[in-house]
Design a protein around this motif. Structure first.
Motif, PDB file in Angstrom:
ATOM      1  N   THR A  18       1.419  -1.217   0.132  1.00 24.84           N
ATOM      2  CA  THR A  18       0.104   0.511   0.214  1.00 24.84           C
ATOM      3  C   THR A  18       1.212   1.133   0.022  1.00 24.84           C
ATOM      4  O   THR A  18       1.799   1.737   0.728  1.00 24.84           O
ATOM      5  CB  THR A  18      -0.971  -0.235   1.449  1.00 24.84           C
ATOM      6  N   SER A  69      -3.158   0.350  -3.395  1.00 22.78           N
ATOM      7  CA  SER A  69      -3.278  -1.132  -2.332  1.00 22.78           C
ATOM      8  C   SER A  69      -2.930  -2.671  -3.669  1.00 22.78           C
ATOM      9  O   SER A  69      -4.265  -2.519  -4.379  1.00 22.78           O
ATOM     10  CB  SER A  69      -4.250  -1.605  -1.877  1.00 22.78           C
ATOM     11  N   GLN A  75      -3.578  -6.475  -3.536  1.00 18.87           N
ATOM     12  CA  GLN A  75      -3.296  -7.373  -2.093  1.00 18.87           C
ATOM     13  C   GLN A  75      -3.117  -8.719  -2.805  1.00 18.87           C
ATOM     14  O   GLN A  75      -4.259  -9.061  -3.431  1.00 18.87           O
ATOM     15  CB  GLN A  75      -4.519  -7.294  -1.278  1.00 18.87           C
TER      16      GLN A  75
END
Length: 460
Positions: free
Chosen positions: A391, A416, A418
């Motif tokens: 992030t 972000s 992930q």
């Protein structure tokens, strides 16, 4: 000896020559050593450790029958060394030893060939000199073509070599103190074509060569590394540092607590970067546990060189842990950086790590400054790919959210990542409108659920 005939009217040996003698040397689990002439026979000399055994050589002159002895030589020596602490044994065949008691001192010189059942032999040259009647002494050892795991069992200062799968040459110089204990030790190690491999089941981390020069203070339990140099297929680095030995219930190290600083760092992993990446420096505070293997990185820092372009040098800091579980590597690293230019991030980001996400940045981020960067990676040996999270905030960025739309200019927001999902949240930014003017897209969210899917990548 004429002295024995004239003064004592008896024959006293002045020189003794031995050929083909067989000697047994044993070291117990507590480090105590014993010497005997026949395997399993009664010990003719015992000591608390190997250095103390050498320091007691001149005590044989206290025997009346050896009072005139000046020299002992031996060739064709066969020495069986059984080391209970290391859990293995070695055989010396064809060794040469010379003991000289003249000039008020005791001197030992030996050239030995160690056989270990492997397809190579280890050679060892040892010299020892001590004033008569004193426990003080100078000890020098030169060993060539010895396994790192073998020499690691012989000195606490070298115990950390047990995590390597390599052959090396070593020069060791030490002093025995007046109380008979080991004093400062200096070692120069030259390691060739080896690997970090604490378990036979772990994938080896190969290196072409490594060199270390160190000083060991046994009283403080401190190892000072004056020089450390490593070259491998992944790059090269130089460094220096210090480590403190930690022991549990025995006097043998179970862990090291260390601080190191690295310079002249070049990263060049095969197939990851189009050209080598150079770093200005790095440092690490860590604890190395020897058995079972584990590295706890309390803190590490990495400093980049300035650039590309006008980008200033950047500093990354983090922590992590590396272990071996069920024979495989387990790696967890977390890091932070206050600021990175977009070009710096892409220069450090290997092309094979999250290639879809990296490709999006290359194609859609024209420029920008990234701040408050936080990331982590989890790697398990045998897994298809690592787990990655990242992030960061961005500002002054020119970014294209879709290929069919104009650039968003002066954008600010948050990115972000992930695993395989990429999310971009825009807090501020303007996009040129087709009918003229600019559209304020503050509050917009752009998301690619799976960057692994080939273009056109589904997004919303």
């Amino acid at each position: 000896s004429p002295r024995g005939i004239v003064l004592r009217r008896e024959v006293l040996p002045q020189e003794i020559s031995l050929s083909g003698a067989q000697v047994s040397l044993t070291r117990g689990a507590d480090g105590g050593v014993a010497v005997s002439f026949n395997t399993g026979g009664a010990a003719m000399q015992e000591a608390a450790n190997l250095t103390a055994l050498l320091g007691s050589l001149d005590t044989m002159l206290e025997q009346p029958a050896l009072a005139a002895l000046e020299r002992i030589t031996a060739d064709g020596l066969i020495l069986n060394y059984d080391d209970a602490r290391a859990g293995r044994g070695w055989t010396v065949d064809g060794g040469q030893v010379a003991l000289d008691f003249t000039g008020g001192r005791t001197r030992l010189d030996s050239d030995l060939v160690l056989l270990s059942g492997r397809d190579f032999v280890t050679t060892l040259a040892l010299s020892f000199e001590s004033p008569r009647g004193s426990s003080e002494a100078a000890l020098s050892v030169r060993v060539d073509d010895v396994l790192a795991a073998d020499i690691a069992t012989q000195s606490p200062a070298l115990s950390w070599l047990g995590v390597l799968e390599a052959r090396l040459s070593a020069e060791l110089d030490a002093r025995l103190l007046p109380d008979g204990k080991l004093g400062p030790l200096r070692a120069a190690l030259d390691i060739r074509d080896g690997a970090l491999r604490p378990d036979p089941r772990t994938e080896p981390v190969n290196f072409q060569s490594a060199r270390a020069v160190l000083d060991f203070d046994p009283v403080a339990g401190r190892i000072s590394f004056d020089t450390v140099e490593v070259e491998s297929d992944w790059g090269a680095a130089k460094g220096e540092g210090r480590a403190y030995l930690q022991s549990a219930e025995t006097d043998w190290p179970t862990a090291l607590v260390a601080q190191f600083a690295l310079t002249d760092i070049v990263l060049d992993p095969p197939g990851l970067y189009p050209e080598p990446v150079r770093l200005a420096g790095a440092s690490a505070d860590f604890r190395l546990r020897l058995e079972p293997f584990a590295v706890d990185l309390g803190r590490f820092t990495i400093e980049t060189e300035p650039g590309p372009g006008d980008a200033p040098a950047a500093r990354l800091a983090g922590s992590g842990r590396v272990t071996v579980e069920d024979g495989g590597w387990q790696v967890g690293l977390d890091g932070r950086a206050a600021r990175l230019e977009a070009a710096q991030l892409l220069a450090l980001w290997p092309e094979r790590i999250k290639p879809g996400t990296r490709r999006w940045f290359v194609n859609n981020l024209a420029q920008g400054t990234m701040t408050d960067i936080a990331g982590g990676i989890r790697l398990t040996q045998g897994a298809e790919r690592p787990d990655i999270a990242l992030t960061h905030e961005f500002r002054d960025a020119d970014v294209r959210v879709m290929r069919t739309l104009p650039l968003v200019r002066g954008a600010q927001g948050v990115v972000s990542i992930q695993n395989n999902a990429l999310t971009v949240t825009v807090h501020d930014g303007l996009m040129a409108a087709p009918q003229g003017g600019a559209a304020d897209i503050a509050g917009s969210v752009f998301r690619i659920p799976d960057t692994r899917i080939p273009q056109p990548t589904p997004a919303r």
